[in-house]
Design a protein around this motif. Structure first.
Motif, PDB file in Angstrom:
ATOM      1  N   ALA A 131       0.828  -1.207   0.000  1.00  6.19           N
ATOM      2  CA  ALA A 131       0.000   0.000   0.000  1.00  6.19           C
ATOM      3  C   ALA A 131       0.858   1.251   0.000  1.00  6.19           C
ATOM      4  O   ALA A 131       0.594   2.207  -0.747  1.00  6.19           O
ATOM      5  N   LEU A 132       1.904   1.262   0.820  1.00  3.98           N
ATOM      6  CA  LEU A 132       2.752   2.444   0.906  1.00  3.98           C
ATOM      7  C   LEU A 132       3.470   2.707  -0.418  1.00  3.98           C
ATOM      8  O   LEU A 132       3.587   3.851  -0.867  1.00  3.98           O
ATOM      9  N   THR A 133       3.947   1.664  -1.066  1.00  2.00           N
ATOM     10  CA  THR A 133       4.650   1.846  -2.330  1.00  2.00           C
ATOM     11  C   THR A 133       3.716   2.355  -3.422  1.00  2.00           C
ATOM     12  O   THR A 133       4.077   3.240  -4.205  1.00  2.00           O
ATOM     13  N   LEU A 134       2.518   1.808  -3.481  1.00  2.00           N
ATOM     14  CA  LEU A 134       1.556   2.306  -4.466  1.00  2.00           C
ATOM     15  C   LEU A 134       1.252   3.780  -4.235  1.00  2.00           C
ATOM     16  O   LEU A 134       1.105   4.557  -5.179  1.00  2.00           O
ATOM     17  N   ARG A 135       1.189   4.164  -2.963  1.00  2.00           N
ATOM     18  CA  ARG A 135       0.910   5.564  -2.646  1.00  2.00           C
ATOM     19  C   ARG A 135       2.103   6.458  -2.986  1.00  2.00           C
ATOM     20  O   ARG A 135       1.962   7.511  -3.607  1.00  2.00           O
ATOM     21  N   LEU A 136       3.296   6.028  -2.580  1.00  2.00           N
ATOM     22  CA  LEU A 136       4.470   6.871  -2.748  1.00  2.00           C
ATOM     23  C   LEU A 136       4.985   6.889  -4.178  1.00  2.00           C
ATOM     24  O   LEU A 136       5.271   7.943  -4.744  1.00  2.00           O
ATOM     25  N   VAL A 137       5.141   5.717  -4.775  1.00  2.00           N
ATOM     26  CA  VAL A 137       5.811   5.616  -6.064  1.00  2.00           C
ATOM     27  C   VAL A 137       4.879   5.956  -7.220  1.00  2.00           C
ATOM     28  O   VAL A 137       5.281   6.592  -8.189  1.00  2.00           O
ATOM     29  N   LEU A 138       3.615   5.534  -7.113  1.00  2.00           N
ATOM     30  CA  LEU A 138       2.709   5.708  -8.236  1.00  2.00           C
ATOM     31  C   LEU A 138       1.559   6.652  -7.939  1.00  2.00           C
ATOM     32  O   LEU A 138       0.734   6.917  -8.807  1.00  2.00           O
ATOM     33  N   GLY A 139       1.470   7.152  -6.704  1.00  2.00           N
ATOM     34  CA  GLY A 139       0.469   8.161  -6.393  1.00  2.00           C
ATOM     35  C   GLY A 139      -0.957   7.658  -6.378  1.00  2.00           C
ATOM     36  O   GLY A 139      -1.898   8.441  -6.542  1.00  2.00           O
ATOM     37  N   VAL A 140      -1.174   6.356  -6.163  1.00  2.00           N
ATOM     38  CA  VAL A 140      -2.532   5.812  -6.090  1.00  2.00           C
ATOM     39  C   VAL A 140      -3.237   6.417  -4.877  1.00  2.00           C
ATOM     40  O   VAL A 140      -2.664   6.488  -3.785  1.00  2.00           O
ATOM     41  N   SER A 141      -4.463   6.861  -5.046  1.00  2.00           N
ATOM     42  CA  SER A 141      -5.179   7.539  -3.967  1.00  2.00           C
ATOM     43  C   SER A 141      -5.477   6.576  -2.819  1.00  2.00           C
ATOM     44  O   SER A 141      -5.577   5.361  -3.007  1.00  2.00           O
ATOM     45  N   THR A 142      -5.655   7.154  -1.631  1.00  2.00           N
ATOM     46  CA  THR A 142      -5.992   6.339  -0.465  1.00  2.00           C
ATOM     47  C   THR A 142      -7.316   5.616  -0.678  1.00  2.00           C
ATOM     48  O   THR A 142      -7.471   4.454  -0.277  1.00  2.00           O
ATOM     49  N   ALA A 143      -8.280   6.278  -1.322  1.00  2.00           N
ATOM     50  CA  ALA A 143      -9.578   5.644  -1.574  1.00  2.00           C
ATOM     51  C   ALA A 143      -9.440   4.423  -2.467  1.00  2.00           C
ATOM     52  O   ALA A 143     -10.043   3.370  -2.213  1.00  2.00           O
TER      53      ALA A 143
END
Length: 417
Positions: A131-143
């Motif tokens: 989850a953290l990598t998707l958020r940090l590296v690719l900017g996937v939203s929390t939702a």
């Protein structure tokens, strides 16, 4: 969507991970870097429509983020001196300083790979790392992360916060690990890449049913790590990704509407990528040793059945149903059971598919795809009232604009013939 909005979406997809890595290298604080970059994107959303799109979008965002980081550091000087710092590779820090001095010179090494392997650190649980990598590296939203992981948005937000704090307090180095250490992170990394790819082909919210750039980035990350540490599980994962990615040009029609697999123009599939995937699968004829590698091998074999069928009508649905049964036995996943229901319906009939579907909705209460599949199968059985009710449930749960439009069209067609 306006030109400014298009430019901002492009910048978010293409540059988020790279800019974040450079800010981390500069300031040695993950929380500061992420907040500053998010503020920069918010500023761009306000100013680009008014002032015009900058020639160098990445440099504009980097400069804006740097200013916001400096403002926060000045306001929180005491806190900043005592905050836990990430250990930074000296070369990357020097490079980040150079980029800050000249915002137009944006990197020659792959900083995003560093971020991926940072979040794949053993200090984090695999799901938190993904989850953290998707958020940090690719900017996937929390939702959208919450949807991918089948949890509520507040739960996902709390998970991300805990993961950031754990990395900071553990003093994890922001470097590419040595080959021996890298081997221990491969399964976590592969899970991260797989979820990134999934996010690209199931965005969950917004106007796009396919985020090709996001999926392509996941493929690129897998290729990079395979070069550092060849692994059979990564071969299976890359094959799976390529087989699905090969159909990207045929997934939408000229009006941007969803085209289902049976109706896709197979001449638009990327047969070079299909060939590469099949070549990767051939040496894996024997089962990959357990774990996610075996799951990806089975999924790739299913995708290969679709890719090698001359026409939709010649698809070997019985083999696909058998492969899904093996995959369900290996994973116990309700998503796999949902797909198995579709395959069984194609191989044996819609009533048999509906029987497989029993209980899946309770395990995936927020998924629009469960009532969507149920609606299709009910319509095939001629149970029109139940089919329309299922379509309405699916529409109510669907957050993706293109998929919702598709479901609304199917609802209109769900009438006795």
């Amino acid at each position: 969507m306006t030109l400014a909005e298009d430019a901002l979406v492009w910048a978010h997809r293409e540059e988020w991970g790279r800019l974040l890595a450079l800010l981390v290298a500069r300031h040695r604080r993950l929380d500061l870097a992420e907040d500053a970059l998010a503020d920069a994107f918010e500023a761009a959303a306000r100013t680009w429509p008014r002032d015009g799109i900058p020639t160098n979008r990445a440099a504009w965002l980097l400069t804006a983020a740097r200013r916001r980081a400096l403002d926060r550091l000045r306001a929180e000087a005491v806190q900043a001196r005592t905050a836990p710092l990430l250990a930074i590779d000296a070369h990357l820090q020097e490079q980040a300083q150079g980029v800050m001095a000249d915002p137009g010179d944006l990197a020659v090494i792959d900083e995003r790979l560093r971020l991926v392997l940072l979040a794949a650190h053993p200090a984090l649980a695999p799901e938190s790392a993904a989850a953290l990598t998707l958020r940090l590296v690719l900017g996937v939203s929390t939702a959208d992360l919450a949807r991918l992981f089948l949890v509520s948005e507040p739960t996902m937000a709390a998970r991300l916060t805990r993961a950031r704090k754990k990395l900071a307090t553990a003093g994890v180095a922001f470097v590419v690990p040595e080959r021996e250490e890298l081997a221990g992170r491969l399964e976590v990394f592969a899970t991260i890449a797989y979820l990134a790819f999934t996010a690209g082909y199931a965005p969950g919210s917004g106007p796009d049913v396919v985020c090709v750039d996001l999926a392509g980035e996941a493929i690129r990350l897998v290729r990079l790590v395979r070069e550092l540490a060849p692994d059979a599980a990564l071969d299976a994962l890359l094959a799976l990704m390529l087989l699905h990615h090969s159909r990207r040009a045929a997934r939408l029609d000229a009006d941007g509407r969803l085209v289902l697999l049976p109706d896709q123009d197979r001449s638009r599939w990327r047969h070079d990528e299909i060939g590469e995937a099949l070549a990767l699968l051939t040496p894996l004829a024997s089962p990959v040793d357990g774990g996610r590698g075996r799951e990806w091998q089975l999924q790739a074999s299913i995708a290969a059945c679709h890719a090698t069928a001359p026409t939709a009508g010649q698809t070997d649905w019985r083999q696909i149903a058998d492969l899904y049964a093996a995959l369900e036995a290996a994973t116990g996943s309700p998503v796999v059971r949902l797909n198995r229901a579709v395959a069984v319906a194609e191989a044996q009939g819609p009533e048999d598919g509906l029987a497989i579907l029993v209980g899946v909705a309770e395990r995936l209460p927020n998924s629009h795809r469960v009532p969507a599949v149920e609606a299709e199968l009910l319509a095939r059985c001629g149970r029109w009232d139940a089919a329309r009710a299922a379509y309405r449930r699916a529409i109510g749960l669907c957050g993706n604009d293109v998929e919702r439009e598709h479901l609304m069209r199917r609802l209109e067609l769900a009438a006795p013939r």
